[in-house]
Design a protein around this motif. Structure first.
Motif, PDB file in Angstrom:
ATOM      1  N   PRO A  14       0.805  -1.230   0.000  1.00 41.44           N
ATOM      2  CA  PRO A  14       0.000   0.000   0.000  1.00 41.44           C
ATOM      3  C   PRO A  14       0.835   1.275   0.000  1.00 41.44           C
ATOM      4  O   PRO A  14       0.367   2.320  -0.463  1.00 41.44           O
ATOM      5  CB  PRO A  14      -0.823  -0.126   1.296  1.00 41.44           C
ATOM      6  CG  PRO A  14      -0.913  -1.589   1.544  1.00 41.44           C
ATOM      7  CD  PRO A  14       0.414  -2.147   1.092  1.00 41.44           C
ATOM      8  N   ASP A  15       2.074   1.200   0.484  1.00 43.98           N
ATOM      9  CA  ASP A  15       2.933   2.379   0.487  1.00 43.98           C
ATOM     10  C   ASP A  15       3.397   2.769  -0.912  1.00 43.98           C
ATOM     11  O   ASP A  15       3.955   3.845  -1.103  1.00 43.98           O
ATOM     12  CB  ASP A  15       4.162   2.145   1.376  1.00 43.98           C
ATOM     13  CG  ASP A  15       3.803   2.060   2.848  1.00 43.98           C
ATOM     14  OD1 ASP A  15       2.738   2.587   3.225  1.00 43.98           O
ATOM     15  OD2 ASP A  15       4.576   1.461   3.613  1.00 43.98           O
ATOM     16  N   HIS A  16       3.188   1.898  -1.892  1.00 42.52           N
ATOM     17  CA  HIS A  16       3.603   2.193  -3.265  1.00 42.52           C
ATOM     18  C   HIS A  16       2.640   3.134  -3.986  1.00 42.52           C
ATOM     19  O   HIS A  16       2.963   3.655  -5.057  1.00 42.52           O
ATOM     20  CB  HIS A  16       3.704   0.899  -4.079  1.00 42.52           C
ATOM     21  CG  HIS A  16       4.933   0.103  -3.781  1.00 42.52           C
ATOM     22  ND1 HIS A  16       5.234  -1.083  -4.422  1.00 42.52           N
ATOM     23  CD2 HIS A  16       5.949   0.314  -2.909  1.00 42.52           C
ATOM     24  CE1 HIS A  16       6.375  -1.556  -3.958  1.00 42.52           C
ATOM     25  NE2 HIS A  16       6.815  -0.731  -3.034  1.00 42.52           N
ATOM     26  N   ARG A  26     -10.191   8.172  -3.576  1.00 43.86           N
ATOM     27  CA  ARG A  26     -11.145   8.889  -2.736  1.00 43.86           C
ATOM     28  C   ARG A  26     -12.265   9.536  -3.541  1.00 43.86           C
ATOM     29  O   ARG A  26     -13.374   9.707  -3.020  1.00 43.86           O
ATOM     30  CB  ARG A  26     -10.400   9.953  -1.927  1.00 43.86           C
ATOM     31  CG  ARG A  26      -9.527   9.388  -0.824  1.00 43.86           C
ATOM     32  CD  ARG A  26      -8.726  10.471  -0.133  1.00 43.86           C
ATOM     33  NE  ARG A  26      -7.962   9.942   0.997  1.00 43.86           N
ATOM     34  CZ  ARG A  26      -7.032  10.616   1.651  1.00 43.86           C
ATOM     35  NH1 ARG A  26      -6.738  11.863   1.298  1.00 43.86           N
ATOM     36  NH2 ARG A  26      -6.394  10.058   2.661  1.00 43.86           N
ATOM     37  N   THR A  27     -12.001   9.908  -4.771  1.00 46.60           N
ATOM     38  CA  THR A  27     -13.031  10.563  -5.583  1.00 46.60           C
ATOM     39  C   THR A  27     -13.877   9.577  -6.374  1.00 46.60           C
ATOM     40  O   THR A  27     -14.887   9.971  -6.954  1.00 46.60           O
ATOM     41  CB  THR A  27     -12.397  11.565  -6.564  1.00 46.60           C
ATOM     42  OG1 THR A  27     -11.547  10.873  -7.485  1.00 46.60           O
ATOM     43  CG2 THR A  27     -11.585  12.617  -5.825  1.00 46.60           C
ATOM     44  N   GLY A  45      -8.494  -9.172  -1.703  1.00 47.36           N
ATOM     45  CA  GLY A  45      -8.343  -8.659  -0.354  1.00 47.36           C
ATOM     46  C   GLY A  45      -7.324  -7.536  -0.260  1.00 47.36           C
ATOM     47  O   GLY A  45      -7.519  -6.574   0.498  1.00 47.36           O
ATOM     48  N   LEU A  46      -6.245  -7.627  -1.018  1.00 49.63           N
ATOM     49  CA  LEU A  46      -5.251  -6.558  -1.029  1.00 49.63           C
ATOM     50  C   LEU A  46      -5.837  -5.266  -1.585  1.00 49.63           C
ATOM     51  O   LEU A  46      -5.571  -4.176  -1.069  1.00 49.63           O
ATOM     52  CB  LEU A  46      -4.038  -6.983  -1.849  1.00 49.63           C
ATOM     53  CG  LEU A  46      -3.045  -7.908  -1.142  1.00 49.63           C
ATOM     54  CD1 LEU A  46      -2.058  -8.493  -2.140  1.00 49.63           C
ATOM     55  CD2 LEU A  46      -2.294  -7.154  -0.056  1.00 49.63           C
ATOM     56  N   ARG A  47      -6.631  -5.382  -2.624  1.00 60.67           N
ATOM     57  CA  ARG A  47      -7.289  -4.190  -3.169  1.00 60.67           C
ATOM     58  C   ARG A  47      -8.243  -3.587  -2.139  1.00 60.67           C
ATOM     59  O   ARG A  47      -8.310  -2.370  -1.984  1.00 60.67           O
ATOM     60  CB  ARG A  47      -8.028  -4.543  -4.462  1.00 60.67           C
ATOM     61  CG  ARG A  47      -7.110  -4.782  -5.668  1.00 60.67           C
ATOM     62  CD  ARG A  47      -7.935  -5.126  -6.898  1.00 60.67           C
ATOM     63  NE  ARG A  47      -7.144  -5.057  -8.124  1.00 60.67           N
ATOM     64  CZ  ARG A  47      -6.494  -6.085  -8.654  1.00 60.67           C
ATOM     65  NH1 ARG A  47      -6.529  -7.268  -8.033  1.00 60.67           N
ATOM     66  NH2 ARG A  47      -5.805  -5.958  -9.773  1.00 60.67           N
ATOM     67  N   ASP A  52      -9.533   0.646   1.890  1.00 59.13           N
ATOM     68  CA  ASP A  52      -9.805   0.993   3.288  1.00 59.13           C
ATOM     69  C   ASP A  52      -8.794   1.998   3.825  1.00 59.13           C
ATOM     70  O   ASP A  52      -9.162   2.928   4.560  1.00 59.13           O
ATOM     71  CB  ASP A  52      -9.785  -0.269   4.156  1.00 59.13           C
ATOM     72  CG  ASP A  52     -11.004  -1.147   3.944  1.00 59.13           C
ATOM     73  OD1 ASP A  52     -12.007  -0.641   3.404  1.00 59.13           O
ATOM     74  OD2 ASP A  52     -10.942  -2.342   4.303  1.00 59.13           O
ATOM     75  N   GLU A  53      -7.521   1.821   3.471  1.00 54.87           N
ATOM     76  CA  GLU A  53      -6.489   2.711   3.977  1.00 54.87           C
ATOM     77  C   GLU A  53      -6.528   4.084   3.300  1.00 54.87           C
ATOM     78  O   GLU A  53      -6.085   5.074   3.878  1.00 54.87           O
ATOM     79  CB  GLU A  53      -5.102   2.078   3.791  1.00 54.87           C
ATOM     80  CG  GLU A  53      -4.886   0.865   4.673  1.00 54.87           C
ATOM     81  CD  GLU A  53      -3.449   0.382   4.665  1.00 54.87           C
ATOM     82  OE1 GLU A  53      -2.579   1.072   4.082  1.00 54.87           O
ATOM     83  OE2 GLU A  53      -3.185  -0.697   5.241  1.00 54.87           O
ATOM     84  N   ALA A  54      -7.062   4.131   2.091  1.00 48.18           N
ATOM     85  CA  ALA A  54      -7.072   5.392   1.344  1.00 48.18           C
ATOM     86  C   ALA A  54      -8.293   6.251   1.633  1.00 48.18           C
ATOM     87  O   ALA A  54      -8.284   7.457   1.372  1.00 48.18           O
ATOM     88  CB  ALA A  54      -6.995   5.117  -0.161  1.00 48.18           C
TER      89      ALA A  54
END
Length: 247
Positions: A14-16, A26-27, A45-47, A52-54
């Motif tokens: 996710p840091d990439h 977000r948009t 699941g990774l997506r 979720d983190e974004a």
């Protein structure tokens, strides 16, 4: 007109994702997530984790199943028919959410390098407005993980596939090649003396595996490591860099 966002998300870390990629997530009003079978469920699941983190409030998510690719009529025809079928799945998922005017797909790596998303998007009817958000490629992640440059000073390099290595051998007048989409460890078809390899799987992820060295010495270890990792996870994404001159 619907806007379709193709967002590069790197190699699973996710840091990439760039700040531009996070803003695009977000948009988005709707995000399409492919499903590739139960043994590859952690890819979806990774997506979901990235979304979720974004976001504070997750957008609508529409899942679609990736159809099987046929190879009976030849590789290129099989790919064309596969892309047509995927485009229909995208359109069906979008049509189930007619109010969403900004739709996103999270693309492994970058949409511009050995990824079919742009070609599939071009098949959609009606045609949406397409926006690409670049991501970190597997090649960038590989060379970073090994702390090596991809090319010698002023020298070119080739990005190719395992299938072409198997069918055509080592490319003429090429000293360095990055090999992608190689499920068969095609480096085994080469005269392994005189090559150096930098191999990586799950590059950038917690599961990352790296092997480097003279090809003749490490080829068997790569084959064994790859097979074991694929059995353990149910899927594998790997890439390697080959240099013709031993370093």
């Amino acid at each position: 007109m619907t806007e379709l966002l193709l967002i590069g998300i790197g190699t699973g870390n996710p840091d990439h994702i760039t700040r531009e990629g996070i803003a695009a997530i977000r948009t988005a009003e709707l995000i399409l997530i492919p499903r590739k079978g139960a043994d590859k469920s952690d890819l979806a699941g990774l997506r979901e984790r990235i979304i979720d983190e974004a976001t504070d409030t997750a957008p609508q998510i529409a899942y679609f199943d990736i159809p099987a690719r046929r190879a009976e009529d030849g590789y290129l025809r099989g790919v064309d028919e596969w892309h047509d079928a995927i485009a229909l799945r995208w359109r069906a998922a979008m049509d189930e959410h007619p109010g969403a005017t900004r739709v996103a797909l999270l693309i492994w790596g970058d949409p511009s390098l050995y990824d079919s998303s742009l070609r599939i998007a071009a098949l959609l009817e009606p045609q949406p407005k397409i926006r690409v958000v670049p991501g970190i490629t597997a090649l960038q992640a590989l060379t970073a993980a090994h702390a090596i440059p991809v090319n010698e000073i002023g020298a070119p390099f080739l990005v190719t596939t395992g299938r072409r290595i198997r069918e055509e051998g080592w490319p003429q007048d090429v000293e360095t090649a990055a090999v992608m989409l190689d499920g068969e460890c095609s480096f085994q078809t080469l005269d392994m003396s005189g090559y150096h390899i930098w191999w990586g799987a799950y590059v950038g992820m917690a599961e990352q595996l790296l092997i480097a060295g003279p090809l003749a010495k490490v080829a068997d270890r790569i084959v064994e490591t790859r097979a074991r990792a694929r059995a353990d996870h149910g899927w594998i994404m790997d890439i390697y860099l080959l240099k013709k001159s031993v370093i």
